[in-house]
Design an enzyme around this catalytic site. Sequence first.
Site, short mmCIF file in Angstrom:
data_model
loop_
_atom_site.label_atom_id
_atom_site.label_comp_id
_atom_site.label_asym_id
_atom_site.label_seq_id
_atom_site.Cartn_x
_atom_site.Cartn_y
_atom_site.Cartn_z
N LYS A 12 -11.72 -1.73 8.77
CA LYS A 12 -10.73 -2.47 9.60
C LYS A 12 -11.29 -2.22 11.33
O LYS A 12 -12.60 -2.67 11.64
CB LYS A 12 -9.03 -2.15 9.75
CG LYS A 12 -8.58 -2.07 8.62
CD LYS A 12 -8.42 -3.42 7.45
CE LYS A 12 -7.34 -2.59 6.90
NZ LYS A 12 -7.93 -4.15 5.68
N ASP A 17 -1.14 6.92 6.31
CA ASP A 17 -2.42 6.20 6.44
C ASP A 17 -2.57 5.15 7.31
O ASP A 17 -1.66 4.16 7.99
CB ASP A 17 -1.51 5.90 5.13
CG ASP A 17 -2.79 3.64 4.66
OD1 ASP A 17 -3.57 4.04 4.93
OD2 ASP A 17 -2.60 3.56 3.39
N TRP A 30 0.59 -1.02 0.28
CA TRP A 30 -0.19 0.01 0.04
C TRP A 30 0.82 1.29 -0.04
O TRP A 30 0.37 2.17 -0.88
CB TRP A 30 -0.97 -0.23 1.06
CG TRP A 30 -1.72 -1.29 1.41
CD1 TRP A 30 -2.02 -2.17 2.12
CD2 TRP A 30 -2.52 -1.53 0.04
NE1 TRP A 30 -2.44 -3.29 1.55
CE2 TRP A 30 -3.41 -2.94 0.15
CE3 TRP A 30 -3.65 -0.90 -0.70
CZ2 TRP A 30 -3.97 -3.47 -0.29
CZ3 TRP A 30 -4.53 -1.40 -1.54
CH2 TRP A 30 -5.00 -2.57 -1.04
#
Lengths: 355, 355
Positions: B190, B166, B99
Amino acid sequence: MKKYNFNAGPSILPREVIENTAKQILDFNGSGLSLAEISHRAKDFQPVVDEAVALIKELLKVPEGYSVLFLGGGASLEFCMIPYNFLIKKAGYLNTGTWAKKALKEAKLFGEAVEVASSADAGYTFYPKDYECPTDLDYLHITTNNTIYGTEIRKEPEVPVRLIGDMSSDIFSRPIDVAKYDCIYAGAQKNLAMAGVTLIIVKDDCLGKAPRQIPTMLDYRTHVEKGSMFNTPPVVPIYCALETLRWIKAQGGVEEMARRAEARAKVLYDEIDRNKLFRGTVEKDSRSLMNICFVMNDEYKDLEKPFFEYATQRGMVGIKGHRSVGGFRASCYNAMPMEGVEALVKCMQDFEKEH
Amino acid sequence: MKKYNFNAGPSILPREVIENTAKQILDFNGSGLSLAEISHRAKDFQPVVDEAVALIKELLKVPEGYSVLFLGGGASLEFCMIPYNFLIKKAGYLNTGTWAKKALKEAKLFGEAVEVASSADAGYTFYPKDYECPTDLDYLHITTNNTIYGTEIRKEPEVPVRLIGDMSSDIFSRPIDVAKYDCIYAGAQKNLAMAGVTLIIVKDDCLGKAPRQIPTMLDYRTHVEKGSMFNTPPVVPIYCALETLRWIKAQGGVEEMARRAEARAKVLYDEIDRNKLFRGTVEKDSRSLMNICFVMNDEYKDLEKPFFEYATQRGMVGIKGHRSVGGFRASCYNAMPMEGVEALVKCMQDFEKEH
């Protein structure tokens, strides 16, 4: 008391869509896990996306060569994705209201974008018809239904260029000729699902031609290649869309949705035209079947608030007109039963008798 | 059989969050309408957003001068929004996994973006520490937890520049020092909510400085000014986030979440280190408390599939490692009870005895 949800969006969904979605949130397919907590890569979720895509292709008779995508961000994000992906030299826009104007504004950041026709001077009270459409446009962008002003074009315009359509508020309410479009997009929160997912139908061979670098997430090719699974998609809103699509099919498809929309709109517009207290705000041949806008006649202006309260007390929800139009707006999306429209008409008639 | 959801995302949510969300979908606040069909402008929905924002500020001790936003599109959309809004001359990125690399790739479309440190050569098995951070960066972008590789930095790095984080997969799992960040973003799926909403915490006075025109929807100022209501937000996912935030607060806040995460991780890593069949994939001081990755020791490689089936039969869900790492990954987000980790450890012990 029974309530009728006339909200402009997010808006009424079929009761069974709501109940089935809630049920899957409690226990997805009997797995013991919630739809809200399963992986989008779970083998049980791919069939949800596949069935939803197949139903959209079936219901709208999508020709070969088009991809169907589910993205996040809402139709407003598409306003910049469209020129990012499709504006090469010059784009045309029909200025038919607030959302159309916003779409045009974004296109201007990317190149030449012209207003091909507009009803702005008339307060957006009609859908432009007899305009000259340039032949050198990459595309003509149309907003097929204008939620705020209550105008709608219920047939693709006859123009010499390809179309891009924002169908956020009338998709699945009638058959459409997909072959005339390079791209159709629609925020889900009217006729498709809860808010949080955007439907895209895009012609594959139109992609990759724009002369600019496109951020990965804004490039439709990313999502076409990964079948809407490049990143985590909005799982629950997509499931909700699937339930609505199944419902539309079971009810008789978009042809039946069109028949019902016409029937509902006739009953309500007939009453607006008949009732001495009210008048419609839109030219008759531009009237939307989805968002039915009306105001008090001038001599009854002071009855506006009393009527709103009267109707609210009788279970009508969300009938206040958008602040730019005033008056009333009864949004009659696919899931609105005729009974709801009849209840509203009864309110109008009873209120008339009392005044 | 009781199932334990170790999925990496979308992932486990507290049962009461799921049940309360389903309940509101059936009937929102006793209004007779579904949460899925109310207008985001309804007077009942603004309090949902307001309470969620207030809880986030309280739980994370967000200082004055920051805005909290709920957007659509996922964290992947932020990968381009970050440089769009914050890259002026030069940005730095820590390359700590898939990511992080994707985020850096998007930044390069907008200007100079450099990799400040990387653990790529070591297969992302550690979180970089002793690197030189240039002092002339507009920001250093960090991915605080790497879902795929199972590394995590549980404290802000000591660097001479502002941070952008992030935090998709570890937000709300520990206290953070928000004041060090210009922007924090996190896909919800999440520790926060069902998929479909992205949380942004942005320092207001950092906006509007980038030397480029930003499409309206990609400009954080748009959403700050409109309190996340510029366009229709993902109503149900935001409501789901509110329920989770209430749950976190009731459980004792992010400090308690951190204590539980440490306790869970200790039990599981201890077993990984003890059990002759398994080993961890990450250097000990970089181990994630959220995504616990482990593989079979080389001499037991052929037991990988049997263990996966054994654990699955005993109710462990989603423990297959990401294809780029292989082996196993037990994601232990906030809602994972210690009981789940103990059940997995029991599986590992019983399986060891049988082999």
